[in-house]
Structures are given as C-alpha cells and as structure tokens.
Design a protein around this motif. Structure first.
Motif, PDB file in Angstrom:
ATOM      1  N   ALA A 181       8.765  -6.621  -3.651  1.00  0.00           N
ATOM      2  CA  ALA A 181       9.970  -7.055  -2.925  1.00  0.00           C
ATOM      3  C   ALA A 181      11.111  -7.342  -3.891  1.00  0.00           C
ATOM      4  CB  ALA A 181       9.645  -8.289  -2.092  1.00  0.00           C
ATOM      5  N   ASP A 182      10.833  -8.047  -4.998  1.00  0.00           N
ATOM      6  CA  ASP A 182      11.892  -8.390  -5.958  1.00  0.00           C
ATOM      7  C   ASP A 182      12.496  -7.140  -6.580  1.00  0.00           C
ATOM      8  OD1 ASP A 182      11.434 -11.048  -5.465  1.00  0.00           O
ATOM      9  OD2 ASP A 182      10.110 -11.350  -7.191  1.00  0.00           O
ATOM     10  N   TYR A 222       5.448  -1.363   5.893  1.00  0.00           N
ATOM     11  CA  TYR A 222       5.737  -2.756   6.237  1.00  0.00           C
ATOM     12  C   TYR A 222       7.216  -3.141   6.153  1.00  0.00           C
ATOM     13  CZ  TYR A 222       0.673  -3.093   5.761  1.00  0.00           C
ATOM     14  OH  TYR A 222      -0.677  -2.907   5.891  1.00  0.00           O
ATOM     15  N   ALA A 223       8.070  -2.245   5.682  1.00  0.00           N
ATOM     16  CA  ALA A 223       9.498  -2.576   5.649  1.00  0.00           C
ATOM     17  C   ALA A 223      10.078  -2.513   7.063  1.00  0.00           C
ATOM     18  CB  ALA A 223      10.247  -1.623   4.727  1.00  0.00           C
ATOM     19  N   VAL A 224      10.929  -3.471   7.405  1.00  0.00           N
ATOM     20  CA  VAL A 224      11.590  -3.518   8.715  1.00  0.00           C
ATOM     21  C   VAL A 224      13.099  -3.444   8.489  1.00  0.00           C
ATOM     22  CG1 VAL A 224      11.970  -4.858  10.815  1.00  0.00           C
ATOM     23  CG2 VAL A 224       9.723  -4.911   9.697  1.00  0.00           C
ATOM     24  N   ALA A 234       4.429  -8.544   5.132  1.00  0.00           N
ATOM     25  CA  ALA A 234       3.544  -7.424   4.816  1.00  0.00           C
ATOM     26  C   ALA A 234       2.108  -7.897   4.621  1.00  0.00           C
ATOM     27  CB  ALA A 234       4.045  -6.710   3.562  1.00  0.00           C
ATOM     28  N   GLN A 235       1.951  -9.058   3.956  1.00  0.00           N
ATOM     29  CA  GLN A 235       0.595  -9.579   3.722  1.00  0.00           C
ATOM     30  C   GLN A 235      -0.078  -9.961   5.040  1.00  0.00           C
ATOM     31  OE1 GLN A 235      -0.886  -9.665   0.835  1.00  0.00           O
ATOM     32  NE2 GLN A 235      -2.691 -10.918   1.192  1.00  0.00           N
ATOM     33  N   PHE A 268      -6.779  -2.876  -3.641  1.00  0.00           N
ATOM     34  CA  PHE A 268      -5.891  -3.488  -2.663  1.00  0.00           C
ATOM     35  C   PHE A 268      -4.788  -4.272  -3.361  1.00  0.00           C
ATOM     36  CE2 PHE A 268      -9.979  -3.379  -0.224  1.00  0.00           C
ATOM     37  CZ  PHE A 268      -9.574  -2.444   0.710  1.00  0.00           C
ATOM     38  N   LEU A 269      -3.602  -4.241  -2.783  1.00  0.00           N
ATOM     39  CA  LEU A 269      -2.483  -5.020  -3.316  1.00  0.00           C
ATOM     40  C   LEU A 269      -2.683  -6.499  -3.007  1.00  0.00           C
ATOM     41  CD1 LEU A 269       0.515  -2.726  -2.268  1.00  0.00           C
ATOM     42  CD2 LEU A 269      -0.327  -3.104  -4.591  1.00  0.00           C
TER      43      LEU A 269
END
Length: 397
Positions: free
Chosen positions: A83-84, A113-115, A124-125, A73-74
């Motif tokens: 993200a960075d 999870y990207a919007v 996302a978490q 799992f991330l």
C-alpha cells in the motif's frame, strides 16, 4: 536451530529426539498420546484409526492466520508495504523487488483487493481471511433420501462408485440426489466431514476403517538421494539367467532389528555368500560388508546386484563406484522379482530362526552355514550343488 540453518538430523541429536519426530515438528505435526494433530486440523487416533477434522467455530483472526503461515502467502506487513509503495507510485517490479516477490504476485493482489484504484491493506487482509474460510457441510451430513439411499446400498456391500452411478439411473430427473464417489469415501473415513456411521466402513470390500493412500509409481517420492536404476532397465541376459555373475541380495534381521546378515545369491548357480552385521544395518554398514564380499569374487562373476528398495541400500552409488557392479532395484512390494534370494532366506531360517540374536554368530559360523547350503543338491540345478556349478564355471574360464 532449524531457523539458524542446522540440519534436521543434527538438531534432533542435540535435542535428544528421533529424526522422525523432528520431521513432524518441521511440518507442524503434534503428537498428543496416540493422537497426531496435523496443521489443517486433521486428527488421527492411531489406536482406533479414527480420523476427525477440527474446525474453528469463529472466523480466524489476523494473528491466527499468520501463525505458521506458509511463505507463499502475503502477510499483513507485506500488504502494508504494498500500500505504501503503491501510493508513492512505485512500479509493480519495484514493489516486488522490495518484498522479494514476483511482480505478478503484486499485480494479482492489487487487482483483487483495490477499490476505485486505492489499495487498502487491512481491507485486503480481511477479504483474504474471509475467502480462506470455506466451511461447507457434506451432502451426506444431513438426514434425507440421499443419505438413506447411500447407507442402504453400502449395507448391501455396494462400492461407492456403484452407488454414484446407480443414483443417476434411478433418479434421472432429480439433480439434487447426486453424490460423487469421493464424497462417499470422505463421509465414511473422515467423521466430521461426512456424516455416515463409521460401522458402514466394514461393508466395503476392503473392510478398512482407515483410508489407504495410493500413488502411481511415477508419483512416488524418490527413495534415495542417488537415482535408482529399476529392474525394468536390467539387461535381458540377466533375466534369463544365461550369463553367470549376477546376484540377488537382501538382509535377514535378528531380534529387535539390532543385528542382521547380508545374503547374496548368484542367479544361475544359486551360490550363496553371507556377510555379518552384528551391530546394525545402516547404509554405510551394509556397504562396508558388501564391498569385500563382492570383491572376493573373480572379475567375470561381478556382473550386477539386484536388491529391494530397503533403506539399507541408500549407499548403492558408493558401492557401485567401489566395485564396478551396477545395482538394480525391484518394484515396491514385489519379492518375486528376487525369487532366488527369497527362497534362500527361507532356507537360512533353518539355521537362524526368526527372533534370533544374530550378533552371537561370528564370520566362521556364517561361512559354515553358507557352505552347507552350497553343498546341497538342488532340483533346479539338475540335482547338482551350487558349489559344483560354480566350480564348473571357474574351470571353464
């Protein structure tokens, strides 16, 4: 110590605990008195056999989710890195190399999870954490016609599978009155997931109050490091006892399992050999007794050895290399596949009753008992003795 690469056995020795306890710690299992608590929240009381599920009353926090999290799992830190790098225009493969993850994992994470093309790690978490909580009450956890029907049929000693199919027959137009076989079993055996009274379990054919897992033979975990050759692969000439030199082996164990005796029986003559294990019966100790026992035989009487899947034969490959004798293993819980040896062990209990400390007997005592058995006439040998049959074989060569 495990994190530093120390083996489980060595770490257990340093701490002063059993290897099985160390294995539980590795898997996140805790023992509280007679109760074992598993990572998923399952609790088993081994005095009563009661299994319960402990569920959280509040949504898990980021900290609780990452505590003991499986590496697949991330984590939140990894999501921040994604993200960075994604914001900087890095490719999926580049992000994966940075995290030591496949590019496909990064793609699925961003796609999920990207919007509006923007990936935000904390959102996302939270979304992932929410998706992890799937508390759903069992159909049988609430009072109603379905639960009443299942309970009444269980009391009539119907099996869960019979109940499952009877519901379709008796209520063909009511889709709400349906339940799977597995749901009924869960309701009986796992109290917090089910809702049926535990006393109903006694109405099952088995009468078990605890569930017994079943695995197909091809799904069982390999018992030894070295691959076993099963009895099904044993040549036909061994099976029909036509060719001498093929042996069946086992242990008889003394009080508190501190001492043991190796028993070997030749399949065609029923000739018995005994080996002494006064201080224990580890794989190495059994190997060191078996090698000289088999080595004392003429070469044409060293055909094969058939044994059960006891851990004392973990060194079977080393035994085969040292003696040239292949080892065949019986199927689990199949003592009849070594019938001659089982019968001989029963005869030996006349001299070594159960609960006896076998360490007090010396090699001379074992040889004396073996000769007594080998000089007994046997009905299966036409009232000849094993010693006479073996002598005939040796003189015929």
């Amino acid at each position: 110590m495990r994190g530093e690469g120390v083996s489980r056995k060595e770490a257990a020795r340093r701490v002063g605990v059993n290897v099985r306890t160390a294995q539980d710690w590795d898997h996140g299992v805790r023992s509280i008195g007679p109760t074992r608590v598993y990572p998923g929240g399952r609790k088993v009381d081994y005095r009563t056999g009661v299994t319960t599920m402990v569920t959280a009353t509040q949504p898990p926090t980021v900290r609780s989710l990452e505590a003991g999290l499986h590496p697949r799992f991330l984590t939140l830190v990894e999501r921040e890195t994604i993200a960075d790098l994604h914001r900087q225009g890095a490719s999926l493969r580049a992000i994966g190399r940075e995290l030591g993850r496949p590019a496909s994992t990064i793609k699925r994470e961003i796609d999920a999870y990207a919007v509006g093309g923007v990936y935000r790690p904390y959102r996302a978490q939270r979304a992932w954490a929410k998706s992890r909580v799937r508390h759903k009450a069992s159909k049988l956890a609430h009072d109603g016609p379905l639960r009443d029907y299942v309970t009444s049929k269980l009391r009539e000693e119907w099996s869960p599978e019979q109940i499952c199919h009877a519901l379709v027959t008796e209520f063909p137009d009511d889709e709400s009155i349906r339940v799977s076989t597995e749901t009924i079993y869960q309701a009986i055996y796992v109290q917090a997931c089910g809702g049926l009274r535990r006393e109903v379990a006694t109405a099952l054919r088995t009468g078990r109050t605890r569930r017994k897992p079943h695995r197909r033979p091809d799904q069982r975990t390999q018992r030894f490091v070295d691959e076993m050759v099963m009895i099904s692969d044993r040549p036909a000439e061994i099976e029909d006892r036509a060719v001498p030199g093929h042996w069946e082996g086992d242990l008889i164990v003394g009080t508190r399992s501190d001492s043991a005796i190796v028993t070997l029986v030749e399949r065609s003559t029923r000739y018995v050999l005994l080996g002494h294990l006064p201080g224990g019966h580890t794989a190495e100790e059994v190997r060191d007794v078996l090698v000289p026992l088999i080595g004392s035989l003429p070469e044409h009487l060293r055909g094969s050895l058939t044994w059960d899947q006891g851990c004392e034969m973990a060194a079977h490959k080393q035994f085969t290399v040292a003696t040239g004798v292949p080892v065949y293993f019986c199927d689990p819980h199949s003592p009849w596949q070594r019938g001659s040896n089982e019968n001989t062990n029963g005869l030996l209990r006349q001299y070594f009753p159960k609960g006896t400390d076998l360490s007090v007997y010396g090699s001379e005592d074992l040889e004396h008992v073996a000769q007594k058995l080998n000089r007994r006439p046997r009905k299966t040998l036409g009232w000849k003795t094993p010693a006479e049959r073996l002598r005939d074989l040796l003189t015929a060569i």
